[in-house]
Scaffold this motif. Structure first.
Motif, mmCIF file in Angstrom:
data_model
loop_
_atom_site.group_PDB
_atom_site.id
_atom_site.type_symbol
_atom_site.label_atom_id
_atom_site.label_comp_id
_atom_site.label_asym_id
_atom_site.label_seq_id
_atom_site.Cartn_x
_atom_site.Cartn_y
_atom_site.Cartn_z
ATOM 1 N N LEU A 79 -27.719 -0.546 133.100
ATOM 2 C CA LEU A 79 -27.990 -0.139 131.721
ATOM 3 C C LEU A 79 -27.333 -1.145 130.794
ATOM 4 N N GLU A 80 -28.093 -1.714 129.868
ATOM 5 C CA GLU A 80 -27.538 -2.599 128.857
ATOM 6 C C GLU A 80 -27.564 -1.865 127.528
ATOM 7 N N LEU A 81 -26.398 -1.782 126.894
ATOM 8 C CA LEU A 81 -26.265 -1.041 125.645
ATOM 9 C C LEU A 81 -25.759 -1.967 124.554
ATOM 10 N N GLY A 82 -26.297 -1.749 123.354
ATOM 11 C CA GLY A 82 -25.867 -2.484 122.178
ATOM 12 C C GLY A 82 -25.389 -1.515 121.113
ATOM 13 N N PRO A 83 -25.236 -2.020 119.888
ATOM 14 C CA PRO A 83 -24.713 -1.191 118.802
ATOM 15 C C PRO A 83 -25.477 0.122 118.635
ATOM 16 N N ASP A 84 -24.703 1.160 118.377
ATOM 17 C CA ASP A 84 -25.225 2.505 118.113
ATOM 18 C C ASP A 84 -25.814 3.180 119.341
ATOM 19 N N GLN A 85 -25.515 2.656 120.535
ATOM 20 C CA GLN A 85 -25.942 3.330 121.758
ATOM 21 C C GLN A 85 -24.723 3.934 122.450
ATOM 22 N N VAL A 86 -24.976 5.015 123.177
ATOM 23 C CA VAL A 86 -23.901 5.777 123.809
ATOM 24 C C VAL A 86 -24.235 6.012 125.271
ATOM 25 N N LEU A 87 -23.246 5.794 126.129
ATOM 26 C CA LEU A 87 -23.371 6.102 127.550
ATOM 27 C C LEU A 87 -22.554 7.354 127.837
ATOM 28 N N HIS A 88 -23.167 8.312 128.506
ATOM 29 C CA HIS A 88 -22.453 9.514 128.943
ATOM 30 C C HIS A 88 -22.253 9.428 130.448
ATOM 31 N N LEU A 89 -21.005 9.555 130.889
ATOM 32 C CA LEU A 89 -20.674 9.536 132.315
ATOM 33 C C LEU A 89 -20.009 10.852 132.686
ATOM 34 N N PRO A 90 -20.688 11.690 133.450
ATOM 35 C CA PRO A 90 -20.015 12.890 133.960
ATOM 36 C C PRO A 90 -18.856 12.478 134.858
ATOM 37 N N GLY A 91 -17.886 13.332 135.020
ATOM 38 C CA GLY A 91 -16.765 13.042 135.898
ATOM 39 C C GLY A 91 -17.242 12.768 137.321
ATOM 40 N N GLY A 92 -16.590 11.801 137.978
ATOM 41 C CA GLY A 92 -16.882 11.510 139.373
ATOM 42 C C GLY A 92 -18.009 10.533 139.624
ATOM 43 N N VAL A 93 -18.686 10.043 138.571
ATOM 44 C CA VAL A 93 -19.796 9.102 138.756
ATOM 45 C C VAL A 93 -19.236 7.679 138.850
ATOM 46 N N PRO A 94 -19.440 6.982 139.974
ATOM 47 C CA PRO A 94 -18.968 5.601 140.087
ATOM 48 C C PRO A 94 -19.727 4.691 139.118
ATOM 49 N N HIS A 95 -18.985 3.793 138.477
ATOM 50 C CA HIS A 95 -19.598 2.890 137.497
ATOM 51 C C HIS A 95 -18.743 1.632 137.343
ATOM 52 N N ALA A 96 -19.380 0.583 136.844
ATOM 53 C CA ALA A 96 -18.723 -0.682 136.525
ATOM 54 C C ALA A 96 -19.200 -1.090 135.135
ATOM 55 N N ALA A 97 -18.455 -1.998 134.489
ATOM 56 C CA ALA A 97 -18.836 -2.437 133.147
ATOM 57 C C ALA A 97 -18.536 -3.917 132.970
ATOM 58 N N GLU A 98 -19.374 -4.554 132.130
ATOM 59 C CA GLU A 98 -19.190 -5.967 131.815
ATOM 60 C C GLU A 98 -19.576 -6.204 130.363
ATOM 61 N N ALA A 99 -18.772 -7.009 129.657
ATOM 62 C CA ALA A 99 -19.091 -7.389 128.282
ATOM 63 C C ALA A 99 -19.957 -8.643 128.306
ATOM 64 N N ILE A 100 -21.233 -8.479 127.984
ATOM 65 C CA ILE A 100 -22.153 -9.606 127.902
ATOM 66 C C ILE A 100 -21.810 -10.447 126.669
ATOM 67 N N GLU A 101 -21.394 -9.755 125.613
ATOM 68 C CA GLU A 101 -20.887 -10.366 124.380
ATOM 69 C C GLU A 101 -19.561 -9.669 124.075
ATOM 70 N N THR A 102 -18.733 -10.271 123.250
ATOM 71 C CA THR A 102 -17.547 -9.542 122.799
ATOM 72 C C THR A 102 -18.027 -8.261 122.134
ATOM 73 N N SER A 103 -17.455 -7.130 122.561
ATOM 74 C CA SER A 103 -17.951 -5.812 122.152
ATOM 75 C C SER A 103 -16.800 -4.924 121.709
ATOM 76 N N VAL A 104 -17.096 -4.052 120.757
ATOM 77 C CA VAL A 104 -16.157 -3.013 120.352
ATOM 78 C C VAL A 104 -16.753 -1.682 120.791
ATOM 79 N N VAL A 105 -15.959 -0.924 121.538
ATOM 80 C CA VAL A 105 -16.417 0.333 122.131
ATOM 81 C C VAL A 105 -15.398 1.423 121.845
#
Length: 121
Positions: A79-105
């Motif tokens: 999933l690629e997210l940009g400004p004004d998008q939200v990711l919801h992660l229920p507890g226990g879901v394995p995930h990884a993250a990477e900043a494609i651009e400098t990002s404020v979250v």
């Protein structure tokens, strides 16, 4: 923090920590929720991890790539997210993250925790 009365905060007045390279983080920890204001510099990456806490990641600026591992034997969902998008992660879901651009979250965790994915080195 005194949890029995209302308080206001300014992100700029809170201490910044750097739990791993390429991240600047400020946190407000309440009794049942925690919010983190994080700047993830381009190239930041946190490997796959999971935590029991429910998490919302609100992308305010930049561009983030998340890998979601729905099952142990399937490839990750990207999933690629940009400004004004939200990711919801229920507890226990394995995930990884990477900043494609400098990002404020804004990361919201419930319940609060001292150990988020970036703290699990």
């Amino acid at each position: 923090m005194n949890n029995d009365r209302a308080n206001s905060f300014s992100w700029d007045s809170l201490p910044v920590d750097h739990p791993i390279d390429l991240i600047d983080r400020r946190r407000i920890v309440g009794e049942q929720m925690m919010i983190s204001h994080v700047t993830l510099h381009k190239g930041f990456r946190v490997p796959s991890h999971q935590h029991p806490n429910e998490q919302f990641a609100v992308v305010l600026s930049g561009k983030m790539r998340f890998e979601i591992f729905d099952t142990a034997d399937s490839p990750p969902r990207i999933l690629e997210l940009g400004p004004d998008q939200v990711l919801h992660l229920p507890g226990g879901v394995p995930h990884a993250a990477e900043a494609i651009e400098t990002s404020v979250v804004l990361d919201l965790f419930s319940p609060p925790t001292e150990q988020t994915g970036v703290d699990q080195k």
